[in-house]
Enzyme design. Structure first.
Site, PDB file in Angstrom:
ATOM      1  N   LYS A 120       0.855  -1.188   0.000  1.00 54.25           N
ATOM      2  CA  LYS A 120       0.000   0.000   0.000  1.00 54.25           C
ATOM      3  C   LYS A 120       0.894   1.242   0.000  1.00 54.25           C
ATOM      4  CE  LYS A 120      -3.930   1.933   2.513  1.00 54.25           C
ATOM      5  NZ  LYS A 120      -3.415   3.256   2.784  1.00 54.25           N
ATOM      6  N   CYS A 435      27.113  29.198  35.078  1.00 57.48           N
ATOM      7  CA  CYS A 435      27.021  27.752  34.829  1.00 57.48           C
ATOM      8  C   CYS A 435      27.634  27.464  33.460  1.00 57.48           C
ATOM      9  CB  CYS A 435      25.560  27.311  34.860  1.00 57.48           C
ATOM     10  SG  CYS A 435      25.344  25.582  34.426  1.00 57.48           S
TER      11      CYS A 435
HETATM   12  S1  IVH Z   1      -7.609  -0.445  -3.787  1.00 51.02           S
HETATM   13  C1  IVH Z   1     -11.807  -0.507  -3.107  1.00 51.02           C
HETATM   14  N1  IVH Z   1      -5.096  -0.956  -3.949  1.00 51.02           N
HETATM   15  O1  IVH Z   1      -5.293   2.998  -0.098  1.00 51.02           O
HETATM   16  C2  IVH Z   1     -10.386  -0.514  -3.178  1.00 51.02           C
HETATM   17  N2  IVH Z   1      -5.754   0.977  -2.759  1.00 51.02           N
HETATM   18  O2  IVH Z   1      -7.565   3.335   2.056  1.00 51.02           O
HETATM   19  C3  IVH Z   1      -9.772   0.773  -2.801  1.00 51.02           C
HETATM   20  N3  IVH Z   1      -3.881   2.294  -1.886  1.00 51.02           N
HETATM   21  O3  IVH Z   1      -7.490   5.315  -1.473  1.00 51.02           O
HETATM   22  C4  IVH Z   1      -8.459   0.996  -3.320  1.00 51.02           C
HETATM   23  N4  IVH Z   1      -2.292   1.003  -2.652  1.00 51.02           N
HETATM   24  O4  IVH Z   1      -5.011   5.582  -1.955  1.00 51.02           O
HETATM   25  C5  IVH Z   1      -6.013  -0.123  -3.473  1.00 51.02           C
HETATM   26  N5  IVH Z   1      -2.887  -1.549  -4.203  1.00 51.02           N
HETATM   27  C6  IVH Z   1      -3.800  -0.718  -3.729  1.00 51.02           C
HETATM   28  C7  IVH Z   1      -3.469   0.448  -3.011  1.00 51.02           C
HETATM   29  C8  IVH Z   1      -4.474   1.263  -2.521  1.00 51.02           C
HETATM   30  C9  IVH Z   1      -2.557   2.108  -1.981  1.00 51.02           C
HETATM   31  C10 IVH Z   1      -4.519   3.432  -1.182  1.00 51.02           C
HETATM   32  C11 IVH Z   1      -5.452   4.236  -2.032  1.00 51.02           C
HETATM   33  C12 IVH Z   1      -6.793   4.149  -1.368  1.00 51.02           C
HETATM   34  C13 IVH Z   1      -6.418   3.805   0.040  1.00 51.02           C
HETATM   35  C14 IVH Z   1      -7.514   3.034   0.716  1.00 51.02           C
END
Ligand code: IVH
Length: 677
Positions: A120, A435
């Site tokens: 992520k 000091c």
């Molecule tokens: S999928 C319904 N895939 O994480 C699926 N998100 O909190 C939603 N993100 O807004 C997104 N890497 O900014 C997905 N491989 C990945 C991701 C990813 C980063 C971020 C993205 C999203 C947030 C979700």
């Protein structure tokens, strides 16, 4: 617990969540750490699960991101851009899978789910709409339902294909992914943004795409929204197609079955995290089959078929080897824990601040304790908690010194006139130069940028010269024994000549800088300026040493009892008087220039937001004031010019735009000042 109390507590958390959510998504500001934000969300969710009567339209279960900014046109997402639920532990993960099984009415053991696991990336999500292979519109996530039209900015990103010719590329599709900046590229923007994520977000939402271009943004694709005519049946194949179509995909994406295997992949990636050139804050697990995804569907704002497994905050466990007491310029005693060096997020940490005596008592921190240490961003590492189970029986409570470890003077906790409470900080009671440790800090302040600004005279040099007994008091700076210095390691003819030159240059100093340089407690730059204006000549100020005029200072707007007591203290000390007398002889302290009231900028008001280049705000203010311009502290219709430096406060700029106020940059200010010469 009483229902009302529960509600009150819940509302408090919601309010806090709403505040930080707006800061993060609308203003690109993280006032709290991501881990703290996640923790807050988790607490709200737990409360909502436990007490069904709790509901709020601002709950993280309902809101995603924040409504789009006014800078860009708003466009609805054909398919909402969802958020993800978080998992923080193996238990959370097992629970997630259990829910999936239950929903699908399947039993574990008989049925296995395959997950697409994807690091992520901690960036900004974007949605790219392609019609007949052509990139036509790009949107930010916005509030999940409507995004901002940032097409032109996205077009500046090389990783985003503008035309896709592949045969199996759908007729219409919106490809979604993350915009981010590599850590190695972030290095050059370190001074402008707090972290890579802020840099990416700030750059992506620039009004002018030319400004976006200045920051090397990257794009990694990972999902899609609305589409027509795509013949792909699982996430893993979709990712493979993305690659074929010319998008960048994450090289660490994997296909994994079973929570045990998810956990080992998690551990591997967590170890790899510091070695990657992009920030990741967890791993996203997605049920691989699109059929199953469809069956599972969504809850309010997140899919049931995916979860983000977040990495723990930047912390680690270590042992306290010793507690050191550091002494600051104002005599403040700051305890610092010397710990067994540990690697936290790629940085070796061997010191952690303990803040003050009360903090040690509150957490009952003892030498020999096993502790959890946290390091987040540029914040000094600190101790979160003590593991009492690991404490040896014979560890003694830490006794905070009641004498200054440097000069043995008694230490005191002062009564704070503003808070009407005793300070948490204990201080050395000597008035400064007596000091040794305080004296070193005072000299560092004396030569610092806003004070004498002696070039090449950094903190390390001050420490070294003090250690070698070349300096004890500020006047010694102007009588340095250069013959001795030349014999010291690291010094040569050229560096000595440079140092001599910069010291000589600074003998001519403004009255206000001089007062500030003395390091009188509670007399910062602003107060020094007020005092210099009031006394007009250094002689009048020096006369305070044998006068009872202190209370006159109350007439100065901005100077109060605290400041006056501090000035009195300063003048009641013999060494300080000696320092003043010596400096008076050595230096050429300029009289404070009485500001003309009829200068060319009369009736013109200015306000500065953001960092200026090469000149401090204080200096810019004084240049304006010299020409009778005034500085005001809020944007209103009375403001004539808003001067914007680096990283201006967006709110102020927006307010000024709405009021049609002249917004100028530093160069334009200089032109105005030159023109009025
Ligand atoms: S999928 C319904 N895939 O994480 C699926 N998100 O909190 C939603 N993100 O807004 C997104 N890497 O900014 C997905 N491989 C990945 C991701 C990813 C980063 C971020 C993205 C999203 C947030 C979700």
């Amino acid at each position: 617990m009483d229902k009302n109390l529960i509600k009150k507590n819940y509302q408090k958390k919601i309010k806090l969540f709403k505040y930080h959510n707006k800061k993060y998504y609308d203003e690109n500001i993280s006032e709290i750490k991501d881990s703290e934000f996640d923790e807050l969300k988790k607490e709200i969710l737990e409360l909502e699960t436990k007490y069904k009567f709790l509901k709020s339209k601002n709950s993280p279960t309902i809101t995603v991101g924040f409504k789009p900014s006014k800078n860009f046109k708003k466009i609805p997402h054909k398919v909402p851009m969802l958020s993800l639920a978080n998992a923080f532990s193996e238990e959370d993960l097992i629970n997630f899978e259990k829910k999936v099984f239950n929903f699908l009415n399947e039993t574990k053991g008989k049925f296995e789910i395959e997950y697409s696991t994807e690091p992520k990336i901690d960036g900004i999500s974007a949605s790219l709409i392609y019609k007949k292979g052509k990139f036509i519109t790009g949107l930010s996530r916005g509030d999940g339902k409507e995004g901002e039209d940032i097409t032109e900015n996205l077009k500046t990103i090389d990783d985003i294909p503008k035309n896709i010719l592949a045969k199996n590329f759908p007729n219409y599709i919106d490809i979604r992914g993350e915009v981010f900046i590599k850590n190695s590229d972030f290095k050059s923007f370190k001074d402008k943004f707090a972290n890579p994520r802020n840099a990416a977000s700030g750059s992506l939402r620039q009004k002018n795409p030319d400004d976006t271009k200045k920051i090397p943004l990257k794009f990694i694709a990972y999902t899609f929204g609305y589409q027509e005519g795509m013949k792909v049946y699982n996430q893993n194949d979709f990712l493979k197609n993305l690659d074929k179509w010319g998008f960048k995909i994450n090289p660490y994406n994997k296909l994994i079955k079973g929570t045990k295997n998810l956990m080992s992949n998690y551990k591997q990636l967590e170890n790899l995290r510091n070695k990657l050139d992009f920030d990741i804050d967890g791993i996203v697990y997605k049920v691989n089959s699109f059929d199953l995804q469809k069956r599972l569907g969504n809850v309010a704002n997140a899919p049931r078929w995916a979860i983000a497994h977040k990495f723990s905050a930047n912390s680690g466990v270590s042992k306290i080897l010793d507690i050191d007491i550091q002494i600051g310029r104002t005599g403040a005693l700051t305890p610092v824990a010397k710990i067994n060096p540990i690697n936290i997020g790629g940085v070796v940490v061997s010191n952690a601040t303990l803040h003050n005596e009360d903090e040690i008592r509150r957490k009952d921190i003892r030498i020999g304790d096993t502790v959890m240490v946290e390091r987040a961003g540029d914040v000094i590492p600190h101790i979160i908690s003590v593991d009492l189970k690991k404490r040896d029986n014979d560890l003694k409570k830490f006794v905070f010194p009641d004498k200054c470890p440097s000069c043995n003077s008694i230490t005191v906790k002062e009564f704070n006139l503003t808070t009407k409470k005793k300070d948490a900080v204990r201080r050395c009671s000597s008035e400064g130069f007596e000091c040794e440790k305080v004296a070193i800090e005072k000299i560092k302040h004396f030569v610092s940028k806003d004070a004498f600004n002696i070039e090449g005279f950094g903190k390390k040099i001050v420490e070294n010269f003090c250690k070698q007994k070349l300096i004890r008091l500020p006047q010694d700076i102007f009588n340095l024994n250069f013959i001795q210095i030349e014999k010291m390691e690291g010094w040569g003819k050229q560096s000595i000549s440079n140092l001599k030159y910069s010291i000589e240059q600074r003998k001519d100093i403004s009255f206000e800088r001089f007062i500030y340089a003395l390091g009188i407690r509670h007399i910062g730059l602003e107060n020094a300026k007020l005092i210099s204006k009031y006394f007009k000549t250094p002689q009048n100020f020096f006369a305070l040493s044998n006068s009872s005029r202190f209370n006159e200072l109350l007439e100065i707007d901005g100077i109060g009892e605290t400041q006056i007591n501090s000035i009195k203290n300063f003048f009641s000390n013999k060494t300080n008087i000696e320092v003043l007398k010596k400096l008076e002889k050595i230096l050429k302290i300029q009289k404070s220039i009485a500001l003309t009231k009829d200068g060319p900028l009369k009736n013109k008001s200015f306000m500065i937001t953001g960092k200026l280049n090469g000149i401090s705000r204080a200096e810019a203010k004084s240049l304006i004031e010299k020409k009778s311009g005034s500085i005001i502290s809020s944007v209103s219709k009375n403001l004539d010019y808003l001067i914007i430096g680096e990283k201006p406060t967006k709110r102020k700029v927006e307010a000024a735009k709405q009021l049609n106020i002249n917004i100028i940059n530093q160069d334009e200010l200089i032109k105005i000042l030159d023109k009025t010469n």
